[in-house]
Design a protein around this motif. Sequence first.
Motif, short mmCIF file in Angstrom:
data_model
loop_
_atom_site.label_atom_id
_atom_site.label_comp_id
_atom_site.label_asym_id
_atom_site.label_seq_id
_atom_site.Cartn_x
_atom_site.Cartn_y
_atom_site.Cartn_z
N LEU A 87 -0.37 -2.11 3.69
CA LEU A 87 -1.71 -1.88 3.14
C LEU A 87 -2.19 -0.47 3.48
O LEU A 87 -2.69 0.25 2.60
CB LEU A 87 -2.70 -2.91 3.69
N PHE A 88 -2.02 -0.04 4.72
CA PHE A 88 -2.43 1.31 5.11
C PHE A 88 -1.60 2.36 4.39
O PHE A 88 -2.12 3.39 3.96
CB PHE A 88 -2.34 1.50 6.62
N ARG A 89 -0.28 2.12 4.24
CA ARG A 89 0.59 3.07 3.53
C ARG A 89 0.13 3.25 2.10
O ARG A 89 -0.02 4.37 1.62
CB ARG A 89 2.03 2.56 3.55
N ILE A 123 -1.48 9.20 -12.03
CA ILE A 123 -0.85 7.91 -12.36
C ILE A 123 -0.30 7.26 -11.10
O ILE A 123 -0.46 6.05 -10.89
CB ILE A 123 0.25 8.11 -13.42
N ALA A 124 0.32 8.07 -10.22
CA ALA A 124 0.83 7.54 -8.96
C ALA A 124 -0.30 7.04 -8.08
O ALA A 124 -0.17 6.00 -7.42
CB ALA A 124 1.63 8.62 -8.23
N GLY A 125 -1.43 7.75 -8.08
CA GLY A 125 -2.58 7.31 -7.31
C GLY A 125 -3.10 5.96 -7.79
O GLY A 125 -3.46 5.09 -6.99
N LEU A 126 -3.12 5.78 -9.10
CA LEU A 126 -3.54 4.47 -9.65
C LEU A 126 -2.54 3.38 -9.30
O LEU A 126 -2.92 2.24 -9.00
CB LEU A 126 -3.71 4.58 -11.16
N LEU A 127 -1.24 3.71 -9.32
CA LEU A 127 -0.22 2.73 -8.96
C LEU A 127 -0.33 2.35 -7.48
O LEU A 127 -0.24 1.16 -7.14
CB LEU A 127 1.17 3.28 -9.27
N PHE A 128 -0.54 3.33 -6.62
CA PHE A 128 -0.71 3.04 -5.19
C PHE A 128 -1.99 2.25 -4.96
O PHE A 128 -2.04 1.38 -4.09
CB PHE A 128 -0.72 4.34 -4.39
N ALA A 129 -3.04 2.54 -5.72
CA ALA A 129 -4.29 1.78 -5.59
C ALA A 129 -4.09 0.33 -6.04
O ALA A 129 -4.62 -0.60 -5.41
CB ALA A 129 -5.39 2.44 -6.40
N TYR A 130 -3.32 0.13 -7.10
CA TYR A 130 -3.01 -1.23 -7.53
C TYR A 130 -2.19 -1.97 -6.47
O TYR A 130 -2.43 -3.16 -6.21
CB TYR A 130 -2.25 -1.21 -8.86
N ASP A 131 -1.26 -1.27 -5.85
CA ASP A 131 -0.48 -1.87 -4.77
C ASP A 131 -1.39 -2.25 -3.60
O ASP A 131 -1.25 -3.32 -3.01
CB ASP A 131 0.60 -0.90 -4.31
N THR A 132 -2.35 -1.38 -3.28
CA THR A 132 -3.31 -1.69 -2.22
C THR A 132 -4.11 -2.94 -2.57
O THR A 132 -4.33 -3.81 -1.72
CB THR A 132 -4.26 -0.51 -2.01
N TYR A 133 -4.52 -3.06 -3.82
CA TYR A 133 -5.30 -4.21 -4.26
C TYR A 133 -4.48 -5.50 -4.17
O TYR A 133 -4.99 -6.52 -3.71
CB TYR A 133 -5.78 -3.98 -5.70
N ILE A 135 -1.94 -6.09 -2.18
CA ILE A 135 -1.73 -6.41 -0.76
C ILE A 135 -3.01 -6.99 -0.17
O ILE A 135 -2.96 -7.95 0.62
CB ILE A 135 -1.28 -5.16 0.02
N PHE A 136 -4.16 -6.44 -0.55
CA PHE A 136 -5.44 -6.97 -0.07
C PHE A 136 -5.62 -8.41 -0.52
O PHE A 136 -6.07 -9.26 0.26
CB PHE A 136 -6.59 -6.10 -0.57
N LEU A 137 -5.28 -8.72 -1.76
CA LEU A 137 -5.37 -10.10 -2.23
C LEU A 137 -4.42 -11.02 -1.47
O LEU A 137 -4.76 -12.17 -1.19
CB LEU A 137 -5.07 -10.17 -3.73
N GLN A 138 -3.25 -10.51 -1.12
CA GLN A 138 -2.30 -11.30 -0.35
C GLN A 138 -2.84 -11.59 1.04
O GLN A 138 -2.75 -12.73 1.52
CB GLN A 138 -0.97 -10.55 -0.25
N ILE A 139 -3.44 -10.59 1.68
CA ILE A 139 -4.03 -10.80 3.00
C ILE A 139 -5.19 -11.77 2.92
O ILE A 139 -5.35 -12.66 3.76
CB ILE A 139 -4.48 -9.45 3.61
N LYS A 140 -6.00 -11.62 1.88
CA LYS A 140 -7.18 -12.48 1.71
C LYS A 140 -6.78 -13.93 1.48
O LYS A 140 -7.42 -14.84 1.97
CB LYS A 140 -8.01 -11.95 0.55
#
Length: 154
Positions: A87-89, A123-133, A135-140
């Motif tokens: 998530l931090f990465r 585009i990479a920033g949006l992809l990393f943001a989607y990955d963060t989202y 992972i956050f849903l998985q943690i939640k």
Amino acid sequence: MADTTASSPGANCMEKLKSYVKTQKGFILAAEIFISLIVLICYAASLYGGYSAVAICEMIFAIVFFGIFMMELDKQIQVVNWVWSDLFRAGIGAVLYIITSLICVIGGAGDGARIAGGVFGLIAGLLFAYDTYTIFLQIKSTRQHTAASTDDRV
């Protein structure tokens, strides 16, 4: 004589790679590695090569996490909380890509490779943001909530 019916370790690794890329997390990490490589090539071809440090770091981190999750080392090495580390990465990668890409797109007049790197970086920033989202849903979803007691007695 060598036994030809036994599977080789290289074939086993290749099967793990193929099966992991078919998962959602594996596809996202593979896409992050690929888009980081494209951004790295664009920044390296531009007049200002200093922006390539973000692409290099994020690509290496994505490769490391891809390897750890593909080989299921996250289940064997329990010292590190791999979900929170991922998530931090991904969160830091999203922020860094968006900041550096906006700088490159806004100030890249006359340098087509820098502008292209900035666009792919967004585009990479949006992809990393989607990955963060994700992972956050998985943690939640894995966090257990205990119901509060409605009993008035102490």
